[in-house]
Scaffold this motif. Structure first.
Motif, PDB file in Angstrom:
ATOM      1  N   TYR A  68       0.818  -1.237   0.000  1.00  0.00           N
ATOM      2  CA  TYR A  68       0.000   0.000   0.000  1.00  0.00           C
ATOM      3  C   TYR A  68       0.845   1.278   0.000  1.00  0.00           C
ATOM      4  N   LEU A  69       2.142   1.153  -0.385  1.00  0.00           N
ATOM      5  CA  LEU A  69       2.958   2.373  -0.463  1.00  0.00           C
ATOM      6  C   LEU A  69       2.648   3.092  -1.775  1.00  0.00           C
ATOM      7  N   TRP A  70       2.289   4.346  -1.663  1.00  0.00           N
ATOM      8  CA  TRP A  70       2.042   5.195  -2.832  1.00  0.00           C
ATOM      9  C   TRP A  70       3.160   6.222  -2.901  1.00  0.00           C
ATOM     10  N   SER A  71       3.416   6.727  -4.094  1.00  0.00           N
ATOM     11  CA  SER A  71       4.417   7.783  -4.239  1.00  0.00           C
ATOM     12  C   SER A  71       4.101   8.900  -3.241  1.00  0.00           C
ATOM     13  N   HIS A 161      20.799   4.023   0.262  1.00  0.00           N
ATOM     14  CA  HIS A 161      21.128   4.281   1.674  1.00  0.00           C
ATOM     15  C   HIS A 161      19.890   4.271   2.560  1.00  0.00           C
ATOM     16  N   PHE A 162      18.867   3.506   2.094  1.00  0.00           N
ATOM     17  CA  PHE A 162      17.675   3.345   2.935  1.00  0.00           C
ATOM     18  C   PHE A 162      17.393   1.858   3.149  1.00  0.00           C
ATOM     19  N   SER A 163      18.445   1.115   3.487  1.00  0.00           N
ATOM     20  CA  SER A 163      18.292  -0.338   3.674  1.00  0.00           C
ATOM     21  C   SER A 163      18.786  -0.826   5.019  1.00  0.00           C
ATOM     22  N   PRO A 165      18.705  -0.079   8.846  1.00  0.00           N
ATOM     23  CA  PRO A 165      17.985   0.788   9.777  1.00  0.00           C
ATOM     24  C   PRO A 165      18.849   1.321  10.903  1.00  0.00           C
ATOM     25  N   PHE A 166      18.559   2.568  11.313  1.00  0.00           N
ATOM     26  CA  PHE A 166      19.141   3.093  12.547  1.00  0.00           C
ATOM     27  C   PHE A 166      18.124   2.802  13.662  1.00  0.00           C
ATOM     28  N   ILE A 167      18.530   2.002  14.642  1.00  0.00           N
ATOM     29  CA  ILE A 167      17.602   1.523  15.674  1.00  0.00           C
ATOM     30  C   ILE A 167      18.026   2.032  17.050  1.00  0.00           C
ATOM     31  N   PRO A 168      17.349   3.055  17.572  1.00  0.00           N
ATOM     32  CA  PRO A 168      17.716   3.555  18.904  1.00  0.00           C
ATOM     33  C   PRO A 168      17.140   2.669  20.009  1.00  0.00           C
ATOM     34  N   GLU A 169      17.573   2.933  21.230  1.00  0.00           N
ATOM     35  CA  GLU A 169      17.118   2.138  22.385  1.00  0.00           C
ATOM     36  C   GLU A 169      16.440   3.086  23.373  1.00  0.00           C
ATOM     37  N   TYR A 170      15.325   2.694  23.905  1.00  0.00           N
ATOM     38  CA  TYR A 170      14.650   3.476  24.954  1.00  0.00           C
ATOM     39  C   TYR A 170      14.439   2.590  26.175  1.00  0.00           C
ATOM     40  N   PRO A 171      14.473   3.177  27.395  1.00  0.00           N
ATOM     41  CA  PRO A 171      14.249   2.366  28.602  1.00  0.00           C
ATOM     42  C   PRO A 171      12.887   1.666  28.530  1.00  0.00           C
ATOM     43  N   LEU A 200       7.668   6.488  16.143  1.00  0.00           N
ATOM     44  CA  LEU A 200       8.703   7.470  16.512  1.00  0.00           C
ATOM     45  C   LEU A 200       9.377   8.031  15.275  1.00  0.00           C
ATOM     46  N   GLY A 201       9.581   9.359  15.250  1.00  0.00           N
ATOM     47  CA  GLY A 201      10.237  10.013  14.125  1.00  0.00           C
ATOM     48  C   GLY A 201       9.394  11.178  13.629  1.00  0.00           C
ATOM     49  N   SER A 202       9.995  11.989  12.746  1.00  0.00           N
ATOM     50  CA  SER A 202       9.220  13.132  12.249  1.00  0.00           C
ATOM     51  C   SER A 202       9.551  13.419  10.787  1.00  0.00           C
ATOM     52  N   SER A 203       9.930  12.346  10.078  1.00  0.00           N
ATOM     53  CA  SER A 203      10.219  12.547   8.662  1.00  0.00           C
ATOM     54  C   SER A 203       9.234  11.715   7.819  1.00  0.00           C
ATOM     55  N   TYR A 204       9.646  11.418   6.586  1.00  0.00           N
ATOM     56  CA  TYR A 204       8.682  10.817   5.644  1.00  0.00           C
ATOM     57  C   TYR A 204       8.169   9.457   6.083  1.00  0.00           C
ATOM     58  N   SER A 205       9.043   8.618   6.664  1.00  0.00           N
ATOM     59  CA  SER A 205       8.566   7.290   7.079  1.00  0.00           C
ATOM     60  C   SER A 205       7.566   7.434   8.218  1.00  0.00           C
ATOM     61  N   THR A 269      13.013   5.818  12.467  1.00  0.00           N
ATOM     62  CA  THR A 269      14.141   6.608  12.940  1.00  0.00           C
ATOM     63  C   THR A 269      15.286   6.661  11.930  1.00  0.00           C
ATOM     64  N   GLY A 270      14.978   6.370  10.687  1.00  0.00           N
ATOM     65  CA  GLY A 270      15.942   6.595   9.619  1.00  0.00           C
ATOM     66  C   GLY A 270      16.908   5.443   9.390  1.00  0.00           C
ATOM     67  N   TYR A 271      17.874   5.712   8.532  1.00  0.00           N
ATOM     68  CA  TYR A 271      18.768   4.671   8.016  1.00  0.00           C
ATOM     69  C   TYR A 271      20.227   5.111   8.094  1.00  0.00           C
ATOM     70  N   LEU A 272      21.119   4.110   7.997  1.00  0.00           N
ATOM     71  CA  LEU A 272      22.559   4.383   8.015  1.00  0.00           C
ATOM     72  C   LEU A 272      23.142   4.228   6.610  1.00  0.00           C
ATOM     73  N   THR A 287      25.697  11.426   7.413  1.00  0.00           N
ATOM     74  CA  THR A 287      24.313  11.285   7.818  1.00  0.00           C
ATOM     75  C   THR A 287      23.457  11.529   6.567  1.00  0.00           C
ATOM     76  N   ASN A 288      22.141  11.444   6.719  1.00  0.00           N
ATOM     77  CA  ASN A 288      21.259  11.652   5.570  1.00  0.00           C
ATOM     78  C   ASN A 288      21.095  13.154   5.330  1.00  0.00           C
ATOM     79  N   ARG A 289      21.867  13.700   4.380  1.00  0.00           N
ATOM     80  CA  ARG A 289      21.848  15.144   4.151  1.00  0.00           C
ATOM     81  C   ARG A 289      21.805  15.452   2.655  1.00  0.00           C
ATOM     82  N   TYR A 408      -3.503  15.410  -0.015  1.00  0.00           N
ATOM     83  CA  TYR A 408      -2.495  15.935  -0.964  1.00  0.00           C
ATOM     84  C   TYR A 408      -2.254  14.986  -2.126  1.00  0.00           C
ATOM     85  N   ARG A 409      -2.493  13.681  -1.896  1.00  0.00           N
ATOM     86  CA  ARG A 409      -2.252  12.714  -2.972  1.00  0.00           C
ATOM     87  C   ARG A 409      -3.386  12.683  -4.012  1.00  0.00           C
ATOM     88  N   ASN A 410      -4.410  13.490  -3.799  1.00  0.00           N
ATOM     89  CA  ASN A 410      -5.497  13.514  -4.795  1.00  0.00           C
ATOM     90  C   ASN A 410      -5.293  14.619  -5.837  1.00  0.00           C
TER      91      ASN A 410
HETATM   92  N1  LIG Z   1       6.525   6.908  -0.635  1.00  0.00           N
HETATM   93  C1  LIG Z   1       6.357   7.116   0.630  1.00  0.00           C
HETATM   94  O1  LIG Z   1       5.273   7.382   1.071  1.00  0.00           O
HETATM   95  C2  LIG Z   1       7.507   7.026   1.595  1.00  0.00           C
HETATM   96  C3  LIG Z   1       7.264   6.484   2.836  1.00  0.00           C
HETATM   97  C4  LIG Z   1       8.308   6.354   3.729  1.00  0.00           C
HETATM   98  C5  LIG Z   1       9.589   6.790   3.385  1.00  0.00           C
HETATM   99  N2  LIG Z   1       9.808   7.334   2.169  1.00  0.00           N
HETATM  100  C6  LIG Z   1      11.179   7.765   1.791  1.00  0.00           C
HETATM  101  O2  LIG Z   1      12.114   7.068   2.582  1.00  0.00           O
HETATM  102  C7  LIG Z   1      13.268   7.838   2.773  1.00  0.00           C
HETATM  103  C8  LIG Z   1      13.712   7.755   4.237  1.00  0.00           C
HETATM  104  O3  LIG Z   1      12.834   8.481   5.088  1.00  0.00           O
HETATM  105  P1  LIG Z   1      12.892   8.229   6.667  1.00  0.00           P
HETATM  106  O4  LIG Z   1      11.820   9.040   7.263  1.00  0.00           O
HETATM  107  O5  LIG Z   1      12.926   6.763   6.924  1.00  0.00           O
HETATM  108  O6  LIG Z   1      14.333   8.739   7.107  1.00  0.00           O
HETATM  109  P2  LIG Z   1      14.849  10.239   7.362  1.00  0.00           P
HETATM  110  O7  LIG Z   1      14.209  11.167   6.417  1.00  0.00           O
HETATM  111  O8  LIG Z   1      16.333  10.154   7.368  1.00  0.00           O
HETATM  112  O9  LIG Z   1      14.330  10.620   8.822  1.00  0.00           O
HETATM  113  C9  LIG Z   1      14.786  10.008   9.981  1.00  0.00           C
HETATM  114  C10 LIG Z   1      13.928  10.446  11.149  1.00  0.00           C
HETATM  115  O10 LIG Z   1      14.309   9.701  12.300  1.00  0.00           O
HETATM  116  C11 LIG Z   1      14.242  10.570  13.401  1.00  0.00           C
HETATM  117  N3  LIG Z   1      15.040  10.004  14.514  1.00  0.00           N
HETATM  118  C12 LIG Z   1      16.314   9.562  14.474  1.00  0.00           C
HETATM  119  N4  LIG Z   1      16.657   9.090  15.682  1.00  0.00           N
HETATM  120  C13 LIG Z   1      15.581   9.214  16.479  1.00  0.00           C
HETATM  121  C14 LIG Z   1      15.320   8.906  17.838  1.00  0.00           C
HETATM  122  N5  LIG Z   1      16.249   8.368  18.615  1.00  0.00           N
HETATM  123  N6  LIG Z   1      14.073   9.161  18.322  1.00  0.00           N
HETATM  124  C15 LIG Z   1      13.123   9.710  17.550  1.00  0.00           C
HETATM  125  N7  LIG Z   1      13.316  10.038  16.250  1.00  0.00           N
HETATM  126  C16 LIG Z   1      14.537   9.791  15.744  1.00  0.00           C
HETATM  127  C17 LIG Z   1      14.782  11.866  12.869  1.00  0.00           C
HETATM  128  O11 LIG Z   1      14.382  12.879  13.744  1.00  0.00           O
HETATM  129  P3  LIG Z   1      15.148  14.282  13.931  1.00  0.00           P
HETATM  130  O12 LIG Z   1      14.650  15.120  12.787  1.00  0.00           O
HETATM  131  O13 LIG Z   1      14.665  14.724  15.238  1.00  0.00           O
HETATM  132  O14 LIG Z   1      16.606  14.006  13.846  1.00  0.00           O
HETATM  133  C18 LIG Z   1      14.045  11.911  11.528  1.00  0.00           C
HETATM  134  O15 LIG Z   1      12.753  12.437  11.696  1.00  0.00           O
HETATM  135  C19 LIG Z   1      12.926   9.236   2.247  1.00  0.00           C
HETATM  136  O16 LIG Z   1      13.530   9.392   0.982  1.00  0.00           O
HETATM  137  C20 LIG Z   1      11.428   9.206   2.062  1.00  0.00           C
HETATM  138  O17 LIG Z   1      10.978  10.024   1.014  1.00  0.00           O
HETATM  139  C21 LIG Z   1       8.778   7.473   1.276  1.00  0.00           C
END
Ligand SMILES: NC(=O)c1ccc[n+]([C@@H]2O[C@H](COP(=O)([O-])OP(=O)(O)OC[C@H]3O[C@@H](n4cnc5c(N)ncnc54)[C@H](OP(=O)(O)O)[C@@H]3O)[C@@H](O)[C@H]2O)c1
Ligand SMILES: Cc1cc2nc3c(=O)[nH]c(=O)nc-3n(C[C@H](O)[C@H](O)[C@H](O)COP(=O)(O)OP(=O)(O)OC[C@H]3O[C@@H](n4cnc5c(N)ncnc54)[C@H](O)[C@@H]3O)c2cc1C
Length: 446
Positions: A68-71, A161-163, A165-171, A200-205, A269-272, A287-289, A408-410
C-alpha cells in the motif's frame, strides 16, 4: 578496454546502465560494464519483497518498502526526460501512483534494450580494495556460494542508503509486551488494525507509516517527534507528542508527560549509510543530508576520481536527478568531463556544503536540490526537461500537505517532459485500499 563495475541495480544503477546505452546508440565506444546486484531481480527498493531480516541465503534483506505504499511526491517530479509516463502507459495517469505502477515505469525504460545481460543477479559485492591503479572487487555468488575476484578501472557505488535501519534504544523496551519494529521491517498496515500504535520520528517514514496505520484501521496512532513536530492537521485518531521518554509495561510515556497504552512501537528513525564492502579509504561516512561530504558534484570521491557514488543525498528529486548524476559519471569515465585540480574540487564541495548548512525550510531545500540538479543537467547531454516546473511542483506539493495531509495525494500536476496533466484518480487516496497496478489504471465498474 576500460572496465567499470556498478554495484546495485536499483534506480541509480539502472540510470548508470541507461546512460552508457544512450552513448552507445550515438555511436560512441563504451567501456566494458558489469553490474552486480545482490537481489534476484532489478529495481532496488521498488522490487517489493515480503521478507524481513535475511533472505534464503542468510544475506540481509535490503527492502524497506511496504504494501500500500504510494508515491509520496508527484510522479511528474521524478519523470525520466528520455522516457515519459505517457510513453510508458500510453495515456496520462494520475500524479500519485502506488509502488507497483512506479516499478513498472522504472523497468519499462530498461526492458527495451539488452541491459539485463549486463547484470549479475544474486551477486553480493563483499569487498573492494584499491591497489593504487585499479579496484580489486570480490563478489559472492549467493546461489552457488562461490567467491570470485575481478579487476576494474572504475567503481560506481549505487547501493542506496535506505536499507540499513538506525535503531535507537529506549528504557523499558526489553520488557515491553507488544511488538517493536523499525519501518525497514514494516510490511502491511493491516497488522495494526484495532491496535494502539506509537510511531517514533518526524520525517517521511513516520508520516506515511502513521497515515497507513490510520487508513487501515488502527485504533489510535501517536507520533513521538524528537526535535520538531511535522505539525500536520492529523485526522481524528492521530496525534503528535514530544519525544518518547520510556516504556513502562505496555505504556509509552513521553517527555511532555503524555501517556499512551500501546500494542506496538514502530521506529521510523531513519537509516545508516552503510558500505561494509569498501575499505576505509574509499568509504563515504555521512548522515542523511542534501550534500554529503567528500563528493565532487555530489558524485566523485574527492580522494580517488575513479570512485563514483550515485544517489547518496537525501532526496526531494529522485529518478531524474539520478539520471543527471549517471550521465555526469558516464562522461567522467569516458573522459568527456575533466575533473579539476584539488583546490578547485575543494572549493566546489565547500560552496555546496556552506549553502546546505544555511537551509532553514523545505522551500529552500527544494531550491538547493533543484539548483544542484540543474547544474549537473547542464554538464551532460541528458535530454531536455523542465526543472523550473519541477521546482514549482515541489513547492505546491509541500503546501498541499500543509493544507491537508489526507488529501495531498489527490492533486494533479503537469509533466515536465510532455506537458500533459495527470487526471484526477478515480478514488481518493484515503479510500483507495487496493494498490495494484490494475486497480490504479482501470476505471472501476459503476
Ligand atoms: N513513498 C512514501 O510514502 C515514503 C514512505 C516512507 C519513506 N519514504 C522515503 O524514505 C526515505 C527515508 O525516510 P525516513 O523518514 O525513513 O528517514 P529520514 O528522512 O532520514 O528521517 C529520519 C527520522 O528519524 C528521526 N530520529 C532519528 N533518531 C531518532 C530517535 N532516537 N528518536 C526519535 N526520532 C529519531 C529523525 O528525527 P530528527 O529530525 O529529530 O533528527 C528523523 O525524523 C525518504 O527518501 C522518504 O521520502 C517514502
Ligand atoms: C520506504 C521508502 C519509500 C520511498 N518512496 C519513494 C517515493 O515514493 N518516491 C521516490 O522518488 N523515492 C522514494 N524513496 C526513495 C528511494 O531511495 C529511491 O526511490 C530509490 O529507490 C533509490 O535508488 P538507489 O538505486 O539509490 O537505491 P536502492 O533502490 O536501495 O537500490 C540499491 C540496490 O543495490 C543493491 N545492493 C546493495 N548492496 C549491494 C552489494 N553489496 N552488492 C550488490 N548489490 C547491492 C540492493 O540490493 C538494491 O537493489 C523511498 C525510499 C524508502 C525507503
Amino acid at each position: 578496454m576500460t572496465k567499470v563495475a556498478i554495484i546495485g541495480a536499483g534506480p541509480c544503477g539502472l540510470s548508470m546502465l541507461r546512460s552508457f546505452e544512450q552513448a552507445e546508440k550515438k555511436g560512441e565506444k563504451i567501456p566494458e560494464i558489469v553490474c552486480f546486484e545482490k537481489q534476484d531481480d532489478w529495481g532496488g527498493l521498488w522490487n517489493y519483497s515480503w521478507r524481513t531480516g535475511s533472505d534464503q541465503y542468510g544475506d540481509p534483506v535490503p527492502n524497506s518498502m511496504y504494501r500500500y505504499l504510494w508515491s509520496n511526491g508527484p510522479k511528474e517530479c521524478l519523470e525520466f526526460a528520455d522516457y515519459s509516463f505517457d510513453e510508458h502507459f500510453g495515456k496520462p495517469i494520475p500524479s500519485f501512483p502506488p509502488r507497483e505502477v512506479l516499478y513498472d515505469y522504472i523497468l519499462g525504460r530498461v526492458k527495451k534494450g539488452n541491459l539485463k545481460d549486463k547484470i549479475k543477479f544474486n551477486h553480493n559485492v563483499n569487498n573492494v580494495l584499491y591497489n593504487g591503479k585499479n579496484f580489486e572487487v570480490t563478489v559472492l555468488n549467493k546461489k552457488n556460494n562461490k567467491i570470485s575476484k575481478d579487476i576494474f578501472d572504475y567503481l560506481v557505488v549505487s547501493t542506496g542508503h535506505f536499507s540499513v535501519p538506525f535503531i535507537p534504544e529506549y528504557p523499558g523496551m526489553n520488557s515491553f509486551p507488544g511488538r517493536i519494529l523499525h519501518s525497514h521491517d514494516f510490511r502491511d498496515a493491516e497488522e495494526f488494525r484495532g491496535k494502539n500504535v506509537v510511531v517514533l520520528g518526524s520525517s517521511y517514514s513516520a508520516e506515511d507509516v502513521a497515515l497507513q496505520c490510520h487508513k487501515y484501521g488502527a485504533k489510535s496512532v501517536t507520533i513521538g517527534y524528537r526535535h520538531n513536530p511535522m505539525g500536520f492537521k492529523w485526522p481524528k485518531g492521530m496525534k503528535e507528542v514530544f519525544h518518547l521518554d520510556r516504556l513502562e509495561g505496555s505504556k509509552a510515556i513521553f517527555k511532555d508527560d503524555h501517556e499512551q497504552e500501546t500494542d506496538a512501537v514502530i521506529l521510523c528513525t531513519g537509516y545508516l549509510h552503510h558500505f561494509p564492502f569498501l575499505s576505509e579509504d574509499l568509504k563515504l561516512k555521512t548522515t542523511n543530508r542534501l550534500y554529503p561530504p567528500m563528493l565532487y558534484k555530489g558524485i566523485v570521491w574527492k580522494n580517488n576520481h575513479k570512485l563514483l557514488y550515485l544517489g547518496m543525498q537525501d532526496q526531494f528529486h529522485t529518478f531524474n536527478m539520478f539520471d543527471c548524476q549517471a550521465w555526469f559519471a558516464r562522461d567522467v569515465i569516458m573522459k568527456k568531463i575533466k575533473i579539476p585540480n584539488n583546490s578547485e574540487i575543494e572549493k566546489d564541495i565547500n560552496k555546496w556544503i556552506a549553502l546546505q548548512d544555511k537551509l532553514e525550510n523545505p522551500d529552500q531545500m527544494i531550491d538547493f536540490q533543484t539548483e544542484y540538479t540543474k547544474e549537473l543537467h547542464s554538464l551532460s547531454d541528458y535530454p531536455k526537461i523542465d526543472f523550473e516546473l519541477i521546482r514549482k511542483h515541489f513547492k505546491e506539493w509541500e503546501h498541499h500537505k500543509v493544507e491537508d495531509i489526507m488529501t495531498y495525494r489527490n492533486k494533479s500536476f503537469s509533466s515536465p517532459v510532455t506537458g500533459s496533466v495527470g487526471p484526477v484518480h478515480h478514488t481518493p487516496w484515503e479510500t483507495a485500499m487496493d494498490d495494484s497496478l490494475k486497480a490504479f489504471l482501470d476505471q472501476p465498474k459503476k
